[in-house]
Design an enzyme around this catalytic site. Structure first.
Site, PDB file in Angstrom:
ATOM      1  N   TYR A 133       0.802  -1.144   0.097  1.00 16.26           N
ATOM      2  CA  TYR A 133      -0.196   0.057   0.001  1.00 16.26           C
ATOM      3  C   TYR A 133       0.935   1.385   0.150  1.00 16.26           C
ATOM      4  CZ  TYR A 133      -3.691   3.356   1.093  1.00 16.26           C
ATOM      5  OH  TYR A 133      -4.581   4.351   0.814  1.00 16.26           O
ATOM      6  N   ASN A 218      -3.498   6.457   6.065  1.00 16.50           N
ATOM      7  CA  ASN A 218      -4.025   7.392   7.254  1.00 16.50           C
ATOM      8  C   ASN A 218      -4.735   6.286   8.208  1.00 16.50           C
ATOM      9  OD1 ASN A 218      -6.517   6.262   6.291  1.00 16.50           O
ATOM     10  ND2 ASN A 218      -7.086   8.093   5.144  1.00 16.50           N
ATOM     11  N   SER A 241       4.288   9.746  11.825  1.00 17.55           N
ATOM     12  CA  SER A 241       5.784   9.864  12.019  1.00 17.55           C
ATOM     13  C   SER A 241       6.394  10.502  13.145  1.00 17.55           C
ATOM     14  CB  SER A 241       6.575  10.272  10.832  1.00 17.55           C
ATOM     15  OG  SER A 241       7.970  10.063  10.585  1.00 17.55           O
ATOM     16  N   GLN A 263      10.492  16.340   9.792  1.00 13.57           N
ATOM     17  CA  GLN A 263       9.602  15.462  10.419  1.00 13.57           C
ATOM     18  C   GLN A 263       8.159  16.229  10.419  1.00 13.57           C
ATOM     19  OE1 GLN A 263       9.017  11.548  10.996  1.00 13.57           O
ATOM     20  NE2 GLN A 263      11.294  12.566  10.813  1.00 13.57           N
ATOM     21  N   GLU A 331      10.540   6.256  16.201  1.00 15.39           N
ATOM     22  CA  GLU A 331      10.583   5.607  14.971  1.00 15.39           C
ATOM     23  C   GLU A 331      12.124   6.154  14.328  1.00 15.39           C
ATOM     24  OE1 GLU A 331       8.381   6.177  10.515  1.00 15.39           O
ATOM     25  OE2 GLU A 331       8.152   7.678  12.236  1.00 15.39           O
ATOM     26  N   HIS A 332      12.283   7.385  14.449  1.00 13.15           N
ATOM     27  CA  HIS A 332      13.745   7.939  14.013  1.00 13.15           C
ATOM     28  C   HIS A 332      14.565   8.498  15.636  1.00 13.15           C
ATOM     29  CE1 HIS A 332      11.027   8.586  10.703  1.00 13.15           C
ATOM     30  NE2 HIS A 332      11.997   7.876  10.193  1.00 13.15           N
ATOM     31  N   GLU A 419      -0.529 -34.956  29.547  1.00 16.33           N
ATOM     32  CA  GLU A 419      -1.145 -34.118  28.887  1.00 16.33           C
ATOM     33  C   GLU A 419      -2.478 -35.019  28.130  1.00 16.33           C
ATOM     34  OE1 GLU A 419       0.935 -32.087  25.554  1.00 16.33           O
ATOM     35  OE2 GLU A 419       2.214 -31.099  27.136  1.00 16.33           O
TER      36      GLU A 419
END
Length: 439
Positions: A133, A218, A241, A263, A331-332, A419
């Site tokens: 995507y 989104n 982000s 950013q 993230e960064h 078991e």
């Protein structure tokens, strides 16, 4: 005039603000949005192309016929003529760097030969079909095409399918089409939103069902990925982000401000955070952000991100800065300090780490090679970047000889008895009985 970028000097207040920013995707309307996405998924699953065309007209204001969903060969050929030579060369450079990096990360199948003719191992194989995507519509993201499709190609995925929202007059940006062809995408469809995720997850008359969906969009795209997980695999749930910059007195405030705005300009919910041990640097960055914002081409969006999710925290030491960064799990993460490799030893949670004063996050977004599809919203605590491994799965390999089976038979029977699974033990006894008869 007061700056919209706040400076905080109290550690407790900094922790509180970082938690608030980390929770920024929690939305009071999320239940309503999820209900809308469920409705879209169900409609596409039941009605196929008809639902895709309906939602494309409703949400993207583009009226398509089923035969227009797939980008044509002539459209793909024309794309090369519609971009500049300089842009093509940039795409090719990025492709080369990304492909080179990911080829080094391909896991290898292996077998181990143990005593008594026992063989154990792992066998890696690519998935059959990958869905990618790519956000679009009014914007173009050729770099995201490269970052998502190239690892799939390197992994050996035989069918890579891309979806992206149509722009004006049903078009897909030519740079996106060129990047997709260079990255090895086999099919491109002009459809976006939750309906595109549904098409990849369930298949329609035109779009094939895939085995894994990667990429970000989104909130509706993210919710759709969440809801189809299990029917298909997904790479991750990715939110807005974010960047955290740790800086000491050696950092350049102009560079830091530019990186924070780089950013913030991506999304009104993007987070740009500076954690500095130097008060002068912090104040200079605050002023520089205001200065660089004055004539910004994406002013309203960028200002909104800075005002709501921008932050400067002044701390007593780099150790405290690293602790705050680990708690946020960004993230960064940029380490704009005198000794970045030394500070790196204290970092445990980050999607991508940029070391030193000459390494802006933009390098990682475009040409360095490591993937820019990274964990967000604190997910770096438990997940990693998209890579070749995303498109591979492994099977365990196990082979036992009669002698080896005899040695573990008692343990298997005891465990099976505990078991309450008698046939497990019987499956071993029958083989040993047959082996004794044969001998």
């Amino acid at each position: 005039m007061n700056s919209m970028l706040r400076i905080i000097t109290q550690l407790a207040e900094a922790r509180t603000e970082l938690r608030r920013i980390g929770d920024r995707t929690h939305d009071d309307q999320m239940v309503h949005k999820e209900a809308t996405v469920r409705e879209i998924l169900q409609a596409v699953q039941r009605q196929g192309d008809k639902a895709l065309l309906h939602y494309t007209e409703e949400f993207d204001c583009q009226t398509l016929a089923s035969e227009e969903l797939r980008a044509s060969g002539s459209e793909l050929d024309a794309a090369y003529q519609q971009i500049s030579k300089e842009l093509l060369n940039a795409i090719l450079l990025a492709k080369e760097q990304i492909e080179e990096f990911h080829r080094q990360r391909v896991p290898k199948s292996w077998v181990q030969f143990k005593d008594d003719d026992v063989v154990l191992g792992k066998r890696y194989t690519p998935i059959d079909r990958a869905g990618v995507y790519i956000p679009g519509g009014t914007a173009a993201y050729p770099s995201t095409v490269l970052m998502n499709a190239i690892p799939a190609k390197v992994a050996g995925v035989p069918r890579i399918v891309m979806v992206t929202p149509p722009g004006l007059e049903k078009t897909i940006h030519p740079a996106v089409l060129v990047a997709a062809q260079e990255a090895g995408v086999h099919e491109i469809y002009r459809v976006g939103g939750a309906q595109a995720i549904a098409a990849l997850a369930f298949g329609t008359e035109t779009i094939p069902k895939v085995d894994i969906i990667t990429g970000f969009g989104n909130v509706y795209v993210t919710l759709a990925k969440k809801l189809v997980y299990g029917t298909v695999g997904i790479d991750a749930l990715r939110g807005p982000s974010e960047i955290v910059i740790i800086a000491d007195k050696t950092a350049n405030p102009i560079h830091i401000a530019a990186d924070m705005l780089a950013q913030a300009e991506q999304d009104a919910m993007a987070a740009a955070i500076l954690i500095s041990t130097d008060e002068l640097v912090a104040k200079q960055v605050q002023a520089e952000v205001d200065w660089q914002l004055r004539n910004h081409s994406r002013l309203l969006l960028t200002e909104k991100a800075i005002a709501h999710y921008g932050l400067i925290a002044i701390v007593s030491s780099l150790e405290v800065a690293a602790e705050l960064a680990n708690d946020f799990a960004p993230e960064h993460l940029e380490l704009q300090v005198a000794e970045p490799w030394e500070l790196l030893e204290r970092i445990r949670h980050a999607g991508a780490i940029f070391l030193g004063h000459s390494t802006p996050e933009a390098v990682g977004d475009y040409v360095a090679g490591p993937n820019h599809t990274l964990p967000t919203g604190g997910a770096a605590r438990y997940s990693s970047t998209l890579g070749v491994e995303t498109f591979l799965k492994y099977s365990s390999l196990i082979q036992y000889s009669p002698v080896a089976l005899q040695k573990v038979a008692s343990a298997i029977e005891i465990l099976a008895q505990v078991e309450g699974l008698p046939s497990h033990g019987e499956s071993v006894r029958q083989r040993l009985k047959n082996e004794n008869v044969d001998s």
